[in-house]
Design an enzyme around this catalytic site. Structure first.
Site, PDB file in Angstrom:
ATOM      1  N   ASP A 161      31.174  43.966  49.262  1.00 45.96           N
ATOM      2  CA  ASP A 161      30.213  45.234  48.997  1.00 45.96           C
ATOM      3  C   ASP A 161      30.544  46.467  48.511  1.00 45.96           C
ATOM      4  O   ASP A 161      30.971  47.032  47.895  1.00 45.96           O
ATOM      5  CB  ASP A 161      28.328  45.152  48.569  1.00 45.96           C
ATOM      6  CG  ASP A 161      28.374  44.756  49.858  1.00 45.96           C
ATOM      7  OD1 ASP A 161      28.925  44.785  50.943  1.00 45.96           O
ATOM      8  OD2 ASP A 161      27.509  44.708  49.284  1.00 45.96           O
ATOM      9  N   ASP A 202      42.219  42.599  41.165  1.00 49.53           N
ATOM     10  CA  ASP A 202      41.650  43.129  40.114  1.00 49.53           C
ATOM     11  C   ASP A 202      40.750  44.734  39.870  1.00 49.53           C
ATOM     12  O   ASP A 202      41.409  45.801  38.773  1.00 49.53           O
ATOM     13  CB  ASP A 202      41.075  42.715  38.947  1.00 49.53           C
ATOM     14  CG  ASP A 202      41.733  41.349  38.096  1.00 49.53           C
ATOM     15  OD1 ASP A 202      43.478  40.829  38.443  1.00 49.53           O
ATOM     16  OD2 ASP A 202      41.548  41.287  37.222  1.00 49.53           O
ATOM     17  N   ASP A 215      41.025  37.751  44.571  1.00 50.64           N
ATOM     18  CA  ASP A 215      41.159  37.741  43.267  1.00 50.64           C
ATOM     19  C   ASP A 215      40.023  39.292  43.027  1.00 50.64           C
ATOM     20  O   ASP A 215      41.062  39.886  42.290  1.00 50.64           O
ATOM     21  CB  ASP A 215      40.409  36.661  42.640  1.00 50.64           C
ATOM     22  CG  ASP A 215      40.730  36.245  41.469  1.00 50.64           C
ATOM     23  OD1 ASP A 215      41.649  36.530  41.481  1.00 50.64           O
ATOM     24  OD2 ASP A 215      39.663  36.117  40.626  1.00 50.64           O
TER      25      ASP A 215
HETATM   26  C1  IPM Z   1      45.192  35.356  39.908  1.00 46.58           C
HETATM   27  C2  IPM Z   1      44.517  34.498  38.968  1.00 46.58           C
HETATM   28  C3  IPM Z   1      44.104  33.839  39.618  1.00 46.58           C
HETATM   29  C4  IPM Z   1      43.530  33.416  40.919  1.00 46.58           C
HETATM   30  C5  IPM Z   1      43.766  32.299  37.723  1.00 46.58           C
HETATM   31  C6  IPM Z   1      44.429  32.532  37.227  1.00 46.58           C
HETATM   32  C7  IPM Z   1      43.293  30.867  38.525  1.00 46.58           C
HETATM   33  O1  IPM Z   1      43.432  35.457  38.663  1.00 46.58           O
HETATM   34  O2  IPM Z   1      46.288  35.122  40.334  1.00 46.58           O
HETATM   35  O3  IPM Z   1      44.569  36.614  40.299  1.00 46.58           O
HETATM   36  O4  IPM Z   1      41.445  33.305  40.595  1.00 46.58           O
HETATM   37  O5  IPM Z   1      43.712  33.165  41.783  1.00 46.58           O
HETATM   38 MN    MN Z   2      43.099  36.763  39.720  1.00 43.11          MN
END
Ligand code: IPM
Ligand code: MN
Length: 353
Positions: A220, A248, A244
């Protein structure tokens, strides 16, 4: 050098970005006298439609036999409600597992010419960190299920010391030999037992790397620090799920998810894939950013030991950004170039060197 490369275009914008990637890799091959053989093979929604399986055995075989795999992107909402194992994403997870790609490397670098991040510019200058995400364990791969009446569901999060050690070693090596000698382990050790195991194992590895500085952040807090103080990071080491999410989030720093490449490394096999999804809204419109995929190609060149080649490809990408030959995600919309034009610019730049 001769290299056999499996190519999975995947869903959505996958075919468009892969076309540009192969084009620029071919110009690198030509310049340096390499022979790259591409073996196209299918996964994701096309494979569901053809074989009822998002990752057919034949595709896995092709990938296992090649020197490396280039992967576009996967996901199609038409199949979001398919049963477990039959969704496009399940195909990607299956391939990662079968190739034993336990270490996912996601570099986050800022291009000063690109200014579409909502974060204040003064926070972003000089940001340069890299995420080492564990990729074949944790909650992604633990047992999952529903109770008989469907009213309850569970996802089991499991890690072994061995799984943590092998990705941990890779992160420390990167910090020591290629970066600024700092590892930040991101976890939730105030709540999760798996996180406590991670801390135990990583503290032990750190003893073998006395010149690498190790610190710890809860997920967090890390999510906040990535926005508030992104320069504090060098190597972020974390588990599958947290990695993950943080990758992002980190793309916000660079302005676009479309810019970010990744390498997924196993003991003997490896795969190179942009971190973005299949962006179905852009499919066929020639507006998707090919740079995440092209830079994944550059990471593949580095993995082959082709350092000059990788440097030239990265330089060509930087030039395209400096010259403002950019897709609309990273430039004001009235000046944008198409996916194809970006690929062409990079190809020409390489040919002219
Ligand atoms: C990533 C993607 C994948 C993940 C998905 C598409 C399964 O989001 O490569 O980050 O969660 O690893
Ligand atoms: Mn991802």
């Amino acid at each position: 050098m001769k290299k056999n490369i499996s190519v999975i275009e995947g869903d959505g914008i996958g075919p468009e970005i892969m076309k540009q990637t192969i084009k620029v890799l071919n110009s690198i091959a030509k310049k340096y006298n390499h022979d790259f053989y591409y073996h196209k093979t299918i996964a994701g929604s096309i494979a569901i439609e053809k074989f009822g399986d998002p990752m057919p055995e034949k595709t896995i075989d092709t990938c296992l036999k090649s020197d490396a795999v280039l992967f576009g992107c996967i996901g199609d909402e038409k199949y979001d409600h398919n049963p477990r194992g039959k969704r496009p994403e399940d195909g990607l997870l299956k391939l990662r597992k079968r190739m034993n790609l336990y270490c996912n490397i996601r570099p986050i670098m800022v291009y000063s010419e690109v200014n579409k991040s909502p974060i204040k510019k003064e926070l972003l200058d000089g940001v340069d960190f890299i995420i080492y995400r564990e990729l074949t364990g944790g909650i992604y791969f633990g047992e999952k299920g529903r109770s008989k009446n469907g009213e309850e569901a569970y996802d089991y999060c499991f890690y072994s010391k061995k799984e943590i050690e092998r990705v941990g070693e890779m992160a420390f090596k990167a910090a020591l030999y290629r970066r600024k000698k700092k590892v930040t382990l991101v976890d939730k050790a105030n709540v999760l037992e798996t996180s406590r195991l991670w801390r135990e194992v990583i503290r032990k590895i750190a003893l073998d790397y006395p010149s690498v500085n190790l610190d710890f952040l809860y997920i967090d807090n890390a999510a906040m620090q990535i926005i508030m103080n992104p320069r504090r990071f060098d190597v972020i080491l974390t588990d599958n799920m947290f990695g993950d999410i943080l990758s992002d989030e980190s793309s916000v720093i660079t302005s676009s998810l479309g810019l970010l490449p990744s390498a997924s490394i196993g003991n003997h096999k490896s795969m190179f894939e942009p971190i973005h999804g299949s962006y179905p809204q852009a499919k066929g419109k020639n507006i998707a950013n090919p740079l995440g995929c092209i830079l994944s190609g550059a990471m593949m060149l580095e993995y082959f030991g082709m350092h000059k080649e990788k440097n030239l490809l990265e330089k060509a990408v930087r030039k395209s950004i400096e010259e403002k030959v950019c897709t609309p995600d990273i430039i004001e919309s009235e000046f944008f170039s198409t996916t194809e034009e970006v690929g062409n610019y990079i190809e020409k730049y390489i040919q002219n060197q």
